[in-house]
Design a protein around this motif. Structure first.
Motif, PDB file in Angstrom:
ATOM      1  N   MET A 182       0.846  -1.242  -0.043  1.00 11.92           N
ATOM      2  CA  MET A 182       0.035  -0.003   0.091  1.00 11.92           C
ATOM      3  C   MET A 182       0.875   1.260  -0.177  1.00 11.92           C
ATOM      4  N   ALA A 183       1.906   1.148   0.747  1.00  9.54           N
ATOM      5  CA  ALA A 183       3.027   2.308   0.991  1.00  9.54           C
ATOM      6  C   ALA A 183       3.773   2.399  -0.507  1.00  9.54           C
ATOM      7  N   ALA A 184       3.860   1.422  -1.237  1.00 13.37           N
ATOM      8  CA  ALA A 184       4.448   1.392  -2.560  1.00 13.37           C
ATOM      9  C   ALA A 184       3.397   2.123  -3.525  1.00 13.37           C
ATOM     10  N   GLY A 185       2.150   1.918  -3.558  1.00  8.14           N
ATOM     11  CA  GLY A 185       1.295   2.533  -4.238  1.00  8.14           C
ATOM     12  C   GLY A 185       0.967   3.840  -3.879  1.00  8.14           C
ATOM     13  N   CYS A 186       1.338   4.285  -2.735  1.00 11.30           N
ATOM     14  CA  CYS A 186       1.493   5.826  -2.339  1.00 11.30           C
ATOM     15  C   CYS A 186       2.710   6.428  -3.047  1.00 11.30           C
ATOM     16  N   ALA A 204      -7.043  -7.918   5.226  1.00  5.58           N
ATOM     17  CA  ALA A 204      -6.897  -6.611   5.354  1.00  5.58           C
ATOM     18  C   ALA A 204      -5.354  -6.375   5.835  1.00  5.58           C
ATOM     19  N   PRO A 205      -4.705  -5.130   5.319  1.00  6.47           N
ATOM     20  CA  PRO A 205      -3.368  -5.093   5.484  1.00  6.47           C
ATOM     21  C   PRO A 205      -2.911  -4.518   7.034  1.00  6.47           C
ATOM     22  N   GLU A 206      -2.018  -4.855   7.473  1.00  7.19           N
ATOM     23  CA  GLU A 206      -1.286  -4.208   8.742  1.00  7.19           C
ATOM     24  C   GLU A 206      -0.043  -3.501   8.542  1.00  7.19           C
ATOM     25  N   PHE A 207       0.255  -2.380   9.366  1.00  8.89           N
ATOM     26  CA  PHE A 207       1.241  -1.558   8.822  1.00  8.89           C
ATOM     27  C   PHE A 207       2.495  -1.915   9.837  1.00  8.89           C
ATOM     28  N   ASN A 208       3.422  -2.142   9.336  1.00 12.27           N
ATOM     29  CA  ASN A 208       4.753  -2.664   9.875  1.00 12.27           C
ATOM     30  C   ASN A 208       5.770  -1.837   8.871  1.00 12.27           C
ATOM     31  N   TRP A 209       6.606  -1.106   9.956  1.00 15.17           N
ATOM     32  CA  TRP A 209       7.520   0.008   9.382  1.00 15.17           C
ATOM     33  C   TRP A 209       8.596  -0.901   8.579  1.00 15.17           C
ATOM     34  N   HIS A 210       9.058  -2.014   9.132  1.00 16.01           N
ATOM     35  CA  HIS A 210      10.098  -2.944   8.319  1.00 16.01           C
ATOM     36  C   HIS A 210       9.580  -3.125   7.025  1.00 16.01           C
ATOM     37  N   ALA A 211       8.301  -3.774   6.982  1.00 13.19           N
ATOM     38  CA  ALA A 211       7.898  -4.066   5.571  1.00 13.19           C
ATOM     39  C   ALA A 211       7.718  -2.865   4.527  1.00 13.19           C
ATOM     40  N   ILE A 212       7.041  -1.555   5.392  1.00 16.46           N
ATOM     41  CA  ILE A 212       7.029  -0.509   4.514  1.00 16.46           C
ATOM     42  C   ILE A 212       8.308  -0.122   3.936  1.00 16.46           C
ATOM     43  N   ALA A 213       9.108  -0.022   4.602  1.00 16.47           N
ATOM     44  CA  ALA A 213      10.570   0.484   4.448  1.00 16.47           C
ATOM     45  C   ALA A 213      11.286  -0.365   3.163  1.00 16.47           C
ATOM     46  N   PHE A 214      11.014  -1.538   3.245  1.00 16.11           N
ATOM     47  CA  PHE A 214      11.319  -2.579   2.475  1.00 16.11           C
ATOM     48  C   PHE A 214      10.932  -2.631   0.892  1.00 16.11           C
ATOM     49  N   MET A 215       9.506  -1.907   0.786  1.00 15.43           N
ATOM     50  CA  MET A 215       8.520  -2.040  -0.211  1.00 15.43           C
ATOM     51  C   MET A 215       8.825  -1.097  -1.096  1.00 15.43           C
ATOM     52  N   ALA A 230      -4.714   1.806  -7.945  1.00 14.14           N
ATOM     53  CA  ALA A 230      -5.137   0.564  -8.104  1.00 14.14           C
ATOM     54  C   ALA A 230      -4.460  -0.450  -7.320  1.00 14.14           C
ATOM     55  N   THR A 231      -3.023  -0.127  -7.113  1.00 16.51           N
ATOM     56  CA  THR A 231      -2.150  -0.972  -6.192  1.00 16.51           C
ATOM     57  C   THR A 231      -2.645  -0.963  -4.800  1.00 16.51           C
ATOM     58  N   ILE A 232      -2.833   0.317  -4.331  1.00 17.69           N
ATOM     59  CA  ILE A 232      -3.496   0.600  -3.005  1.00 17.69           C
ATOM     60  C   ILE A 232      -4.751  -0.137  -2.660  1.00 17.69           C
ATOM     61  N   ALA A 233      -5.577  -0.162  -3.568  1.00 17.34           N
ATOM     62  CA  ALA A 233      -6.790  -0.829  -3.709  1.00 17.34           C
ATOM     63  C   ALA A 233      -6.810  -2.166  -3.533  1.00 17.34           C
ATOM     64  N   PRO A 266      -2.289  -9.153  -4.975  1.00 13.02           N
ATOM     65  CA  PRO A 266      -0.896  -8.375  -5.570  1.00 13.02           C
ATOM     66  C   PRO A 266      -0.980  -7.002  -6.226  1.00 13.02           C
ATOM     67  N   PRO A 267       0.006  -6.264  -6.201  1.00 10.50           N
ATOM     68  CA  PRO A 267      -0.183  -4.652  -6.741  1.00 10.50           C
ATOM     69  C   PRO A 267      -0.554  -4.887  -8.338  1.00 10.50           C
ATOM     70  N   ASN A 268      -0.926  -4.023  -8.785  1.00 10.40           N
ATOM     71  CA  ASN A 268      -1.401  -3.817 -10.297  1.00 10.40           C
ATOM     72  C   ASN A 268      -0.626  -3.027 -11.222  1.00 10.40           C
ATOM     73  N   THR A 269      -0.485  -3.479 -12.309  1.00  8.35           N
ATOM     74  CA  THR A 269       0.399  -2.655 -13.313  1.00  8.35           C
ATOM     75  C   THR A 269      -0.299  -2.944 -14.806  1.00  8.35           C
ATOM     76  N   THR A 270       0.063  -2.093 -15.634  1.00  8.77           N
ATOM     77  CA  THR A 270      -0.535  -2.295 -16.981  1.00  8.77           C
ATOM     78  C   THR A 270       0.015  -3.577 -17.480  1.00  8.77           C
ATOM     79  N   TYR A 271      -0.807  -4.267 -18.337  1.00 12.32           N
ATOM     80  CA  TYR A 271      -0.390  -5.407 -18.730  1.00 12.32           C
ATOM     81  C   TYR A 271       0.047  -5.561 -20.323  1.00 12.32           C
ATOM     82  N   SER A 272       1.352  -5.716 -20.372  1.00 11.65           N
ATOM     83  CA  SER A 272       1.729  -5.780 -21.972  1.00 11.65           C
ATOM     84  C   SER A 272       1.012  -6.945 -22.769  1.00 11.65           C
ATOM     85  N   GLU A 273       0.753  -8.137 -22.288  1.00 13.04           N
ATOM     86  CA  GLU A 273      -0.030  -8.959 -22.917  1.00 13.04           C
ATOM     87  C   GLU A 273      -1.373  -8.598 -23.622  1.00 13.04           C
TER      88      GLU A 273
END
Length: 408
Positions: A85-89, A213-224, A266-269, A276-283
């Motif tokens: 979710m943080a990566a989406g931000c 449901a997501p949980e907010f862990n600073w280690h995981a956030i800093a990693f992602m 889309a990734t946050i949602a 999994p996080p969303n991205t535009t699909y080249s296929e």
């Protein structure tokens, strides 16, 4: 009649993306039905933000496979979702900066010499996992799940099928190499009697996806957070590709800031539901090129089809019966392809690796990423792709540019 035709075209687009869409959650331990649901929701949100102007579908991003696998093993799925979710931000922050300062800002912060080696690490960092699974072992190699000789035959058959379809197939089939590999590998697995159908028999036809449901862990956030770098830059390439296919400049209208914000939302949602996080699909972009179906409404139907299929419980259970060697064989190509994208980024942009500055950035990033370097203070540590991203960006900002480039 027109709506029925559009709906059928939409279902066809999902069929093209299906193999890649479900492979990501299968590899990372996430729920395939949740991935279908969040791909549909993510695409609809993207269309809302971009005013439904782009014929594109959003689904599971391969760039996040390694980080999610590490995150799930280290902190569990809820904390990993909080990090995603943080990566989406990060996408939203980049979109705001592009809106304020233009897209040249991204090119200065994330040039090919930074993005290329990070993408290479994303691919090669997973190479041992792919090989272990192709040999019938668990990803870490600690358990033997299938007889090695049987596993190798199945995995190589799946791999060769995927390669053959990607190179020799024609028309719409050419766009589904992963799905073809899964079908052949799965068929052979049935012949060897290593498929267990008991989960399918136990599953209901209609079932709620296993939302988390997501949980907010600073280690995981800093990693992602740094992991968002590669897919954010890749997104620009995807939008350029679909612009070339349709003959419209989507970087100007609706604008790169809107498309990047659409990816972010889309990734946050998706992470809010445990997907999994969303991205535009080249296929799907390839399918649009082939079919000349440029109407964005088609992607609305693709998204709706994905959401409906997400509630078919037996479909998710069937996906879980795919044996490890089948996925391992396809991963041998998939992860190598990700690394090749990074390599191609360096070649295409003519990054001169005889220049000491470039060589230092690329060399340190690759060795830190592939060698498993870790920096830590107390319980906090940076490793893998997140460390690579930070190191590459920092070195690019701090190391002086070559004199000829400064004068130019």
């Amino acid at each position: 009649m027109k709506n029925i035709a559009l709906a059928l075209q939409g279902a066809q687009m999902l069929f093209v993306a299906f193999g890649a869409l479900v492979l990501m959650p299968l590899l990372t331990g996430l729920d395939t039905n949740v991935a279908l649901f969040t791909a549909g929701i993510g695409t609809l949100l993207f269309q809302l933000i971009t005013k439904r102007q782009i014929p594109i579908f959003l689904a599971s991003s391969f760039a996040f496979i390694a980080p999610i696998m590490y995150g799930v093993q280290t902190w569990g799925i809820p904390s990993t979702m909080g990090g995603l979710m943080a990566a989406g931000c990060v996408y939203l922050i980049l979109a705001s900066l592009i809106k304020l300062r233009g897209d040249n800002f991204i090119k200065r912060l994330l040039p090919p010499v930074v993005v290329g080696p990070v993408i290479i690490v994303i691919g090669l960092g997973l190479a041992p996992v792919a090989v272990n699974m192709a040999l019938g072992k668990s990803g870490d190699g600690s358990l033997v799940l299938v007889d090695p000789n049987t596993a190798l035959f199945i995995s190589l058959s799946a791999l060769l099928t995927t390669v053959s379809v990607a190179i020799f197939a024609k028309g719409i089939v050419k766009l589904m190499p992963i799905l073809a590999g899964i079908i052949v590998g799965y068929s052979l697995s049935l012949g060897f009697g290593i498929v267990d159908f008991s989960p399918v028999a136990a599953a209901s036809w209609i079932a709620m996806p296993n939302f988390v449901a997501p949980e907010f862990n600073w280690h995981a956030i800093a990693f992602m957070i740094p992991v968002a770098i590669a897919p954010a830059v890749e997104h620009i390439g995807d939008i350029l590709a679909i612009s070339n296919v349709t003959g419209k400049d989507f970087l100007k209208k609706p604008g790169l800031h809107r498309t990047l914000a659409g990816d972010g939302v889309a990734t946050i949602a998706a992470s809010a539901f445990g997907g999994p996080p969303n991205t535009t699909y080249s296929e799907v972009t390839g399918a649009v090129t082939l079919t000349k179906c440029f109407n964005p409404v088609i992607m609305t139907y693709t998204a709706i089809t994905a959401i409906i299929l997400a509630f078919v419980g037996k479909l998710g259970a069937l996906m879980l019966t795919i044996p490890v060697p089948v996925m391992g064989g396809i991963m041998c190509l998939l992860f190598g392809s990700i690394a090749a994208v990074g390599l191609n980024s360096l070649i295409k942009n003519q990054v001169d690796l005889s220049e000491p500055r470039n060589l230092c950035i690329v060399g340190v990033t690759l060795v830190f990423g592939i060698g498993g370097m870790a920096f830590g203070i107390g319980s906090f540590s940076l490793t893998g792709i997140s460390l690579c991203g930070i190191v590459a960006i920092t070195m690019n900002l701090l190391l002086p540019m070559p004199k000829e480039e400064v004068t130019a």
